[in-house]
Design an enzyme around this catalytic site. Structure first.
Site, PDB file in Angstrom:
ATOM      1  N   ASP A 415      37.811 100.299 124.489  1.00 51.09           N
ATOM      2  CA  ASP A 415      36.777 100.309 125.524  1.00 51.09           C
ATOM      3  C   ASP A 415      37.388 100.297 126.920  1.00 51.09           C
ATOM      4  O   ASP A 415      38.455  99.735 127.155  1.00 51.09           O
ATOM      5  CB  ASP A 415      35.886  99.083 125.343  1.00 51.09           C
ATOM      6  CG  ASP A 415      34.756  99.019 126.347  1.00 51.09           C
ATOM      7  OD1 ASP A 415      33.906  99.929 126.325  1.00 51.09           O
ATOM      8  OD2 ASP A 415      34.730  98.077 127.156  1.00 51.09           O
ATOM      9  N   GLU A 468      37.722 105.404 125.108  1.00 49.66           N
ATOM     10  CA  GLU A 468      36.560 105.636 125.962  1.00 49.66           C
ATOM     11  C   GLU A 468      37.119 105.800 127.379  1.00 49.66           C
ATOM     12  O   GLU A 468      37.329 104.824 128.100  1.00 49.66           O
ATOM     13  CB  GLU A 468      35.587 104.461 125.902  1.00 49.66           C
ATOM     14  CG  GLU A 468      34.277 104.773 126.613  1.00 49.66           C
ATOM     15  CD  GLU A 468      33.794 103.653 127.535  1.00 49.66           C
ATOM     16  OE1 GLU A 468      32.683 103.780 128.071  1.00 49.66           O
ATOM     17  OE2 GLU A 468      34.525 102.676 127.725  1.00 49.66           O
TER      18      GLU A 468
END
Length: 735
Positions: A415, A468
């Site tokens: 993330d 991401e």
């Protein structure tokens, strides 16, 4: 022979005893335990509240000595006259307890362990630091160890000592800043924390274990001693197949899920499912829809449910919200038995500021940067890991390996990569510190990602990583030996935003931004991409996917079906957030549940059936897979018909033996006899039409088309197709 109190304190000073009973002494082993002074064997114990303490020989049960109280703070001492192994018989006001002396055991962690921890290259921290049940010198118990180099004193506290930090102060291994203590006769299931005095003698809030492998479910915050008993896995064949499929060439269709809000049981206080229930309900559901992977929003222990797991504090512990670590392993094992891979969202970018967590863990910025220009995320009110510290890098890499090795997880989706790569991420002028060359790139993060991915690919050949990353940073999925970051996949955030923006427009105006749907192919092979329709697009007032679509109810669903068809026809692996498969009309609520009642409506059930059929076609058709990663497998059949908002994509297998034409009409006007050039002569069969009645469409279309010797779009052959309104049609070459 009678010994005076001063005899029992040989080698000590009153000040040291006072510091010990007040919980200020940093070297408890220098006073407690057994000590030899010439021919004199003295045993001391700190047991505040005890009425009496006997030293008992372990082998014979003979009482060697009854210890005397030498300090009113609970310090006992006595002469045993024996060097044999012993245990204490402690009489408390309400019970008698027998246990070995924690201060009679030798050093526990080896010099190599300490060296590797200091170097940041000890990748088995989950089996080294924290709370490890083990046997030492024939005694069962738990070894506790924690990194707190700047602390004056660290103690283990828990139910077993009434959370009294004076009871079990630890021993410092100064070469690595590690504190350790073996507490006998404890076992898994015990709750615990660490009590720390900082370097100035200030008592900090009791800290949860950074390397705890089990934790209490929020809002409780204690760590739990996890079992060291190995889980009995049944996925050997699955793991072997994953190791053989490292190229990830085949179909990959990912169902992204927030476990706490996938399904709640209204009749039982709106509770969410545990791991066993998820095994029984989520896995068959995902399998039935044909998804190849489940991607879970972070399940590492986190204090605030409203963060959806993206502000974790237990990077080694599956959240207690759904059950035990063993239950989590069972869930993974059941996924693999069903042929489903598991991807975990993992957050090495930042952590919350809760006082019982990592923040100023030993009274200093240990895990985080000291300077807020480097160490604080204003967007999320979180602290940023200091990747310039070896111990922090090693801590994070060991966490990643814990999930991949110990729990057999198949992939990590990392993330907020962009926030780590740029020092000025979401910061104004003067709010960030340039790197050593004056640039905005975070060089420590770059090296961290390279190291992380190299270690994962070396130690976990079954696993892959996905980033991401929302910018144009070059080489995210390029191999580290070629200068890249080493990820296997990158989320294509640009594709998601461009295509959703296009689909939100009224079809009347779509011709003016025709390039939005095709622009992604300009850079489609610069990285290995996953096409995400993720949770971020259906929260914070953005509305659900179907709510973004223009038109009346029928048109909204038709637009969404056409969009899904375009997505599954477009190169790139697929990802869909839960609820999207049934065209959920309201945006995601993490305290609620997917609106399963929508499936009572044929229109919404039709969307779900479309997703199942798209996944089935994707899995069965090599032509729809090869071009995901190889440009030879894709070409535009129609890319410039802005006036009619028509797109045509040709997908081919690696040996050119199979071809699929994917044609999308993104206006409400049907197109009859629309001519498209094709690469092969013969019959083209319609294998999927998003406008079919079984999906809730108008059922306009055809079953097949035959080529004609009529050149079109640079091809010698062409076919005439019926393009239904707001629909995508798949035609497969049959020869």
């Amino acid at each position: 022979m009678r010994y005076e109190r001063t005899d029992l304190m040989i080698g000590t000073v009153q000040e040291g005893l006072q510091a010990l009973v007040e919980g200020r002494h940093g070297d408890p082993f220098s006073i407690l335990g057994r000590h030899q002074y010439g021919n004199l064997t003295v045993v001391r114990a700190l047991l505040a509240g005890a009425l009496s303490v006997e030293v008992v020989e372990a082998d014979t049960g003979k009482v060697l000595a009854e210890l005397e109280t030498i300090h009113e703070g609970g310090l006992f001492a006595g002469v045993t006259g024996s060097t044999a192994s012993y245990f204490f018989r402690i009489r408390w006001p309400d019970a008698v307890q027998e246990m070995e002396d924690p201060y009679s055991f030798p050093l526990l962690l080896g010099d190599l362990d300490l060296h590797l921890i200091g170097q940041g290259t000890h990748y088995d921290l989950g089996r080294t630091l924290g709370a490890i049940p083990m046997e030492v010198e024939g005694v069962e118990g738990v070894r506790f160890s924690v990194w707190a180099p700047n602390a004056r004193r660290v103690s283990v506290v828990g139910d077993f000592n009434s959370w009294d930090g004076r009871r079990y102060p630890m021993r410092l291994r100064p070469q690595a800043g590690i504190w350790e203590l073996f507490i006998p006769r404890l076992t898994h299931g015990e709750r615990y924390k660490f009590e720390i005095l900082d370097g100035n003698g200030n008592l900090l809030a009791q800290k949860a274990d950074p390397v705890a492998r089990s934790s209490e479910a929020a809002p409780s915050t204690a760590s739990i001693v996890a079992s060291s008993k190995p889980f009995r896995w049944n996925d050997e064949d699955w793991m072997r197949r994953q190791r053989a499929d490292r190229a990830r060439e085949g179909a990959m269709s990912i169902y992204e899920v927030h476990l706490g809000s996938w399904l709640r049981i209204a009749e039982e206080g709106n509770r969410h499912l545990d791991w066993v229930e998820l095994s029984q309900r989520l896995i068959p559901y995902v399998q039935n829809l044909g998804f190849t992977h489940i991607e879970m929003l972070p399940i590492m222990e986190h204090p605030f449910g409203g963060s959806w797991g993206y502000q974790p504090l237990g990077l080694f512990a599956p959240t207690g919200r759904h059950g035990t670590p063993e239950d989590f392993a069972y869930f993974i094992d059941r996924c693999h038995a069903a042929g489903i891979g598991v991807i975990l969202d993992w957050v090495p970018a930042h952590f919350p500021t809760d006082v019982w967590g990592l923040a100023k863990f030993d009274g200093t910025p240990l895990y985080e940067h000291a300077d807020p220009r480097e160490g604080f995320h204003g967007d999320w009110n979180t602290l940023i890991y200091n990747l310039g510290r070896n111990e922090v890098k090693g801590f994070l890499i060991a966490s990643a390996l814990e999930w991949l090795e110990h729990y057999h997880v198949d992939a990590l989706r990392v993330d907020a990569v962009a926030s780590m790569l740029y020092r000025d991420y979401s910061r104004n002028e003067g709010e960030w510190i340039p790197n050593q060359y004056g640039g905005r790139e975070n060089l420590e993060a770059v090296e961290f990602f390279k190291h992380l991915n190299s270690i994962i690919h070396d130690r976990c050949p079954h696993a892959f990583t996905a980033a991401e990353e929302s910018t144009a940073w070059p080489g995210v999925t390029k191999a580290t030996e070629e200068g890249g970051l080493g990820f296997d996949f990158k989320w294509n955030m640009g594709w998601m935003h461009d295509t959703l923006h296009y689909m939100q427009d009224d079809p009347v105006y779509r011709k003016y931004q025709h390039g939005a749907m095709s622009f992604g192919m300009i850079y489609a092979y610069s990285e290995r991409f996953i096409l995400p329709l993720s949770h971020d697009e259906v929260v914070h007032g953005k509305g659900s996917l179907v709510a973004k679509m223009p038109g009346d109810h029928w048109q909204k669903l038709a637009n969404l079906r056409a969009y899904y068809g375009f997505m599954w026809g477009h190169p790139g692996k697929k990802l869909m957030f839960m609820g999207g498969e049934l065209a959920q009309e309201r945006e995601w609520n993490h305290d609620g549940s997917v609106v399963w009642d929508l499936l009572d409506s044929p229109d919404h059930a039709g969307v779900q059936r479309l997703i199942r059929d798209l996944n089935t076609l994707y899995a069965q058709e090599p032509a729809l897979q090869f071009g995901d990663l190889h440009h030879e497998g894709f070409e535009w059949a129609v890319a410039d018909d802005a006036e009619n908002s028509v797109y045509g994509m040709l997908r081919s297998s690696d040996d050119r033996s199979s071809h699929v034409l994917v044609a999308s009409n993104l206006t409400p006007m049907p197109r009859h006899g629309y001519r498209i050039g094709v690469p092969a002569e013969g019959r083209w069969e319609v294998v999927l039409n998003t406008d079919a009645a079984l999906y809730g469409g108008s059922n306009l279309g055809q079953t097949e088309a035959w080529t004609e010797r009529a050149p079109a779009h640079g091809k010698a052959f062409s076919i005439q197709v019926v393009l239904p309104p707001l629909a995508t049609v798949f035609l497969r070459w049959k020869g």
